[in-house]
Design an enzyme around this catalytic site. Sequence first.
Site: not given
Length: 270
Positions: A50, A111, A139
Amino acid sequence: MNPAPRTVLLTGAAGGVGTLMLDLLPAYGYELRALDVVPVPGVPGAVRADLADRAALREAVRGVDAVIHLAGISLEAGFDQIVAANIVGLHHLYEAVREEGVPRVVFASSNHAVGFTPRPRDGEPRVPVATPHRPDTYYGLSKAFGEDLAQFYWDKHGVETVSVRIGSCFPEPLSVRMLSMWLSPADCARLLHAALTAPEVGHTVVYGSSANTRAFWDLSSARALGYEPVDDSEEYAEKVIAEKGIPAPGSADDLYLGGHFCVDPPRWPH
Ligand code: NAI
Ligand code: 15L
């Protein structure tokens, strides 16, 4: 000029892009070390770790010539979840890279770091990499932070990064918006190879798309690294438009680079 990297850590190797790159990058001569928090199908020796685990990351980067960092949350999620994987986890990765003296990272930006940028209309110039960050989601915000973190690690610690604002990397474009954003898997491998081998990149930001007829953005910084895209989504245009229809005027897909992520982003986990 740096020697060409040979051993490369590929994080997020079990994901969509990682799976494609595990197939395509070895043809360029790389030995890939795969890492993911879940098992990587077909790669029994993959590191299972992780991004929260600093010690595991340090061990994973030891001895590699470069890192391609794909791991993390790739869609919208709660702020705390995004912070843990894409901000704290990214910091852990860069600390491991700094501590182990790995010279270069290729960072999968998106993007969506510039998602609220209006999409250029016919005749308008394509969007340059120097356009201000305009994230469309938590995000996208984490990817904007990631680009700044990469700049900081170059300025402060001399770790080089190519931040690739990937458009849509899938075997085929799946929507009309993706006809502009599509990065074919083969062009993705070409771009990552250019990012790994170009001399003296410092921190360079590039857009990641194919040579799409309907492209929204300016590929000149990617081309300056030696990237020559080959594919063009136009061969899928008739099919995609017939299936999906042209985005309605005034809809998010019509208005913004980030399209529907600006109003109704797909959420993690799938
Ligand atoms: P994906 O969601 O298919 O793969 C991400 C991988 O990261 C998964 O295998 C997941 O298990 C792993 N991962 C997630 N959290 C982790 C953690 N805490 N520790 C270790 N591994 C963890 O995403 P995809 O589509 O393959 O994208 C790869 C990268 O490229 C992502 O960073 C994404 O944000 C970026 N990107 C992808 C685009 C695309 O078109 N596929 C477009 C723009 C950016
Ligand atoms: C992204 O950043 C996502 O990770 C990917 O799954 C696609 O949705 C892509 O953007 C896109 O904008 O199409």
